[in-house]
Design an enzyme around this catalytic site. Structure first.
Site, PDB file in Angstrom:
ATOM      1  N   LYS A 193      -2.580  -8.188  -7.550  1.00 53.49           N
ATOM      2  CA  LYS A 193      -3.352  -8.176  -6.398  1.00 53.49           C
ATOM      3  C   LYS A 193      -2.690  -6.969  -5.693  1.00 53.49           C
ATOM      4  CE  LYS A 193      -3.408  -8.911  -2.598  1.00 53.49           C
ATOM      5  NZ  LYS A 193      -3.522  -7.770  -1.475  1.00 53.49           N
ATOM      6  N   TRP A 240       0.756  -1.100   0.046  1.00 50.95           N
ATOM      7  CA  TRP A 240       0.114   0.005  -0.029  1.00 50.95           C
ATOM      8  C   TRP A 240       0.919   1.220  -0.016  1.00 50.95           C
ATOM      9  CZ3 TRP A 240       1.618   2.557   4.224  1.00 50.95           C
ATOM     10  CH2 TRP A 240       1.946   1.931   5.260  1.00 50.95           C
ATOM     11  N   GLU A 246      10.591  -8.510  -2.393  1.00 47.82           N
ATOM     12  CA  GLU A 246      11.221  -7.299  -1.713  1.00 47.82           C
ATOM     13  C   GLU A 246      10.701  -6.980  -0.302  1.00 47.82           C
ATOM     14  OE1 GLU A 246      11.530  -3.939  -0.279  1.00 47.82           O
ATOM     15  OE2 GLU A 246      10.342  -3.200  -1.923  1.00 47.82           O
ATOM     16  N   GLU A 304      10.965  -2.830  12.513  1.00 42.92           N
ATOM     17  CA  GLU A 304      10.604  -1.838  11.271  1.00 42.92           C
ATOM     18  C   GLU A 304       9.635  -0.950  11.875  1.00 42.92           C
ATOM     19  OE1 GLU A 304      10.616  -1.865   6.415  1.00 42.92           O
ATOM     20  OE2 GLU A 304       9.672  -3.383   7.607  1.00 42.92           O
ATOM     21  N   CYS A 345      10.087   0.467   3.218  1.00 45.19           N
ATOM     22  CA  CYS A 345      11.031  -0.227   3.555  1.00 45.19           C
ATOM     23  C   CYS A 345      12.530   0.210   3.665  1.00 45.19           C
ATOM     24  CB  CYS A 345      10.823  -1.475   2.575  1.00 45.19           C
ATOM     25  SG  CYS A 345      11.217  -1.303   1.026  1.00 45.19           S
TER      26      CYS A 345
END
Length: 478
Positions: free
Chosen positions: A174, A150, A250, A381, A284
């Site tokens: 998707k 997203w 990834e 994270e 990320c």
């Protein structure tokens, strides 16, 4: 009236089987902006039917024609920047300026791989001991399943779709249920420029597990590419193993940003702002841990905190806003808990640290100093606008700390010493490194991590290789 969006399957727009839908919200207000078809397994398999039927024809399409369609997509996205950017901001929350930058970045993948499409080459050579010839022929892998996140609803799809089409593969995407609208718009744009039916299919769903599992279990699927969390990536890799699918991943990151005492602090502060706050920190490759060498720790921290504290928070469509809403309530709650836990362990909150009152999923830019090594925020994270700062006294010390993580996506180093920069380049266990810059993403460069941050590369020449198989022929020629 709320707009309704349909699935894109085989060149047509259709409702989900049974007519199910789900709402897409503006994270800055919590209001519904569209209802989207909620696909089930039957819809996913229908998309695979379409992709499989289109595969032979698309693979046989001349590379020049595939290149022209990708170029046309690049031009259309560029011309419609404002339309696409506003949609990105509405469904994802980032400021409009950053959404425009994402459109430019995503469009560039189509231009780059338009150029790569006509440069897929095999090899013809004499066998070393003579007697026959070696011929290698690259061929498209086949129908590809893409699961996209997203946080970059256009660019992450573009980074997969463009090389797949350039190589001659058909696709099923998707998108994340939180941000499906941008991908549906991209499919519409690609249809308008002439991409044939069945080549680009988009299946929106909240039932991701069942739909994706069914696609991966079908022998017609030949490639999986996923961008998202390491936890989900592990699950998908296990499922992909049953059919021995080509897979690229990834995954998560825990990027260390290292500021050496010899760094140009103007460059380091600016680079740290980009590495931390691009995309509201929901990236990320965002700087997750900022290590500053002790002699410059106090000055860097003060300057960086002042910059962070001056950023303007608000709805991404409002003029002058620099930090938009986070994606959902869970994101805010999780980040707030990480900050509170670090503070409880002794970290000092220099700016931010308290959620503002009012609607929307907002969290202010936050800087933490004196963060203890056992704080969760250094292990997990963050995916938000929070920057923990830790001091270090030697290169060996900071390399050990930076590498002490299961992740290995990216790192950042600020130093004016070339030899020192090269030692960090070789010593950091990462797939990518920014040296004196906070932005490393580039369609012409290979993007990907090591360890549990991923498999394979996206972008660059290496990106198209992920979508090609190689046939070797031994040809007798005495």
């Amino acid at each position: 009236m709320t707009e309704h969006r349909l699935l894109r399957i085989g060149g047509t727009w259709r409702a989900a089987t049974g007519g199910a839908t789900f709402a897409v919200e503006d994270p800055a207000t919590g209001k519904t902006i569209a209802e989207v078809a909620d696909a089930g397994v039957a819809d996913g398999l229908a998309a695979l039917d379409a992709a499989s039927q289109a595969q032979p024809r698309w693979a046989a399409t001349p590379p020049r024609r595939r290149s022209e369609l990708l170029t046309a997509t690049y031009r259309a996205l560029t011309e419609r920047t404002e339309e696409v950017a506003r949609l990105i901001t509405l469904e994802m929350g980032k400021p409009l300026a950053e959404a425009r930058a994402e459109v430019a970045y995503g469009a560039e993948f189509f231009r780059w791989f338009a150029e790569e499409a006509v440069r897929v080459e095999g090899r013809y050579s004499t066998a070393p001991h003579g007697g026959y010839r070696i011929l290698t022929v690259p061929k498209p892998v086949g129908p590809c399943v893409f699961v996209t996140p997203w946080n970059f609803p256009l660019a992450m799809g573009a980074r997969k779709i463009a090389p797949a089409l350039a190589a001659g593969c058909t696709t099923i995407t998707k998108p994340a249920a939180l941000t499906p609208l941008t991908m549906l718009l991209l499919a519409r744009i690609m249809a308008e420029v002439g991409v044939p039916p069945g080549v680009v299919n988009v299946v929106t769903t909240r039932r991701s597990g069942a739909v994706v599992s069914a696609l991966l279990a079908d022998s017609r699927t030949r490639k999986l590419s996923f961008t998202g969390s390491t936890e989900v990536g592990r699950v998908l890799l296990r499922q992909a193993a049953d059919n021995v699918l080509r897979s690229s991943m990834e995954l998560g990151g825990n990027a260390a940003l290292i500021v050496c005492a010899d760094a140009d602090l103007d460059v380091a502060v600016e680079g740290a702002m980009v590495a931390k706050m691009r995309n509201i920190g929901e990236s990320c490759i965002a700087a997750n841990r900022i290590y500053v060498e002790e002699p410059v720790r106090e000055e860097f921290t003060a300057r960086f905190a002042a910059r962070m504290g001056a950023l303007r928070l608000g709805h991404g469509l409002d003029e002058g806003v620099q930090v938009g809403a986070l994606i959902d309530e869970d994101a805010v709650t999780r980040i707030d808990a990480l900050v509170a836990e670090a503070a409880d362990r002794g970290a000092r909150v220099l700016v931010g640290g308290e959620r503002p009152a009012g609607p929307g999923h907002f969290y202010p830019p936050t800087v933490l100093a004196d963060v203890p090594e056992d704080a969760r925020i250094l292990r997990e994270e963050i995916f938000g606008p929070v920057a923990p700062i830790i001091s270090f006294t030697s290169d060996d010390e900071v390399l050990a700390k930076a590498n002490d993580t299961e992740y290995g996506l990216v790192g950042y180093v600020f130093t004016r010493d070339l030899q020192r920069a090269l030692r960090f380049t070789e010593g950091l266990d990462t797939g990518m490194l920014g040296v004196n810059r906070g932005l490393i993403s580039d369609p012409s460069a290979p993007f990907g991590g090591v360890k549990q941050s991923g498999i394979g590369k996206e972008g660059s020449h290496e990106g198209i290789l992920e979508y090609l198989e190689l046939t070797y022929a031994a040809i007798d020629l005495p």
